[in-house]
Design a protein around this motif. Sequence first.
Motif, short mmCIF file in Angstrom:
data_model
loop_
_atom_site.label_atom_id
_atom_site.label_comp_id
_atom_site.label_asym_id
_atom_site.label_seq_id
_atom_site.Cartn_x
_atom_site.Cartn_y
_atom_site.Cartn_z
N THR A 41 0.85 -1.19 0.00
CA THR A 41 0.00 0.00 0.00
C THR A 41 0.88 1.23 0.00
OG1 THR A 41 -0.14 0.06 2.42
CG2 THR A 41 -1.83 -1.20 1.26
N SER A 68 -8.39 4.24 5.25
CA SER A 68 -8.88 3.05 4.57
C SER A 68 -8.78 1.82 5.47
CB SER A 68 -8.10 2.81 3.28
OG SER A 68 -8.32 3.86 2.36
N CYS A 71 1.60 5.98 4.29
CA CYS A 71 0.17 5.77 4.57
C CYS A 71 -0.18 6.34 5.95
CB CYS A 71 -0.17 4.29 4.54
SG CYS A 71 0.08 3.50 2.93
N VAL A 113 -4.73 3.86 8.50
CA VAL A 113 -5.04 2.60 7.83
C VAL A 113 -5.31 1.54 8.90
CG1 VAL A 113 -4.10 0.79 6.35
CG2 VAL A 113 -3.70 3.17 5.78
N TRP A 157 -1.01 2.74 11.35
CA TRP A 157 -1.98 1.68 11.14
C TRP A 157 -2.40 1.09 12.47
CZ3 TRP A 157 -1.52 -3.53 12.43
CH2 TRP A 157 -0.26 -3.95 12.83
#
Length: 335
Positions: A252, A258, A273, A276, A322
């Motif tokens: 990713t 997301s 990112c 996440v 994340w």
Amino acid sequence: MEAAPERNGVSLAGGGFAPEVPERLQQREAERKEEAGRRRREKESLAVREEQSDYFAAAFARERAAAEALLEPERDAEAVSEAARRLQELQRLLTDSVRFLAPYEVRQAQAALGRLQDALAERRLQLQPKKRFAFKKGLRKEAQEAPPQQPAPSTQEGQPSRAKEEEEEEPGCGFSRAEGMELEMGPAELLQRDVALSQLSRCRVRLRGNPNTLSVRGCRDCTVLCGPVSTSVMVDGCDGCVVALACQQLRTHLATRSSFYVQVTCRAMLEDCSEVRFAPYTWTYEGIDADFETSRLDRSRDNWNQVDDFNWLARNEPSPNWSVIPENERITDWD
């Protein structure tokens, strides 16, 4: 007659005595032997891991070089198919070796596989047949009756002719530039194909089948549900999406806000990112077991919560980019 003084010890042959070893010393000796045995086992285990790591590095480099040679521009479609097969074997080699490889070795191998997958997709695109330009039926007769015309001179060297400009490439497998739509593909359309989703907004995509690779780029507020992917998945530049899939490798890049419901045989990789989240793969459909069979994914290996964030190298602190989706927030009904 006076009694002989008592002596602590063990009687020996010939009437002598050996001093008794105190219990504390016996325990110490046992611990020493246990520690020596543990160190010996660790040393043997390390030697085995190093031997396995050396074998993996040699085998991976050999197969990687062979795949790169098969993807050279002058090679034909048969060579590209062989390269795809070798990439699958490379991925399985990495999956089987993760347990004894150092994290940095896994990341290096995953990155190399990612580059090879990109090269494979590019070569497949280059080898796709182009649709020949043809006149519409109503214009064919007029074109035949009209006197031939000399082609206009090109204003720039290397400028494509008008005929080439009107040629169209065959559409790839997937969807692009759609908004607010329900999009679906089935097993026959997806089997071992390279699927691309791009520039979608507020769409719901159901891919019931077994693609070879999947690329999701530039999508906004979409739900993407996909069956088992034989090799790698790339999610790039997506925001506010929900993605459910099974694959060997997940990468990713520039993904934000997301959620991923995944089964991954290797550790997922994040780069640039934020916000996440991850949870186990729970989407199902009729025929998914057959798709897992053709994908050759190992369903017993699932690293859905093992994620490498290339922007967070601190080992003693979790990445802020994340997290795991709490069980009470996970999607269970996908209809």
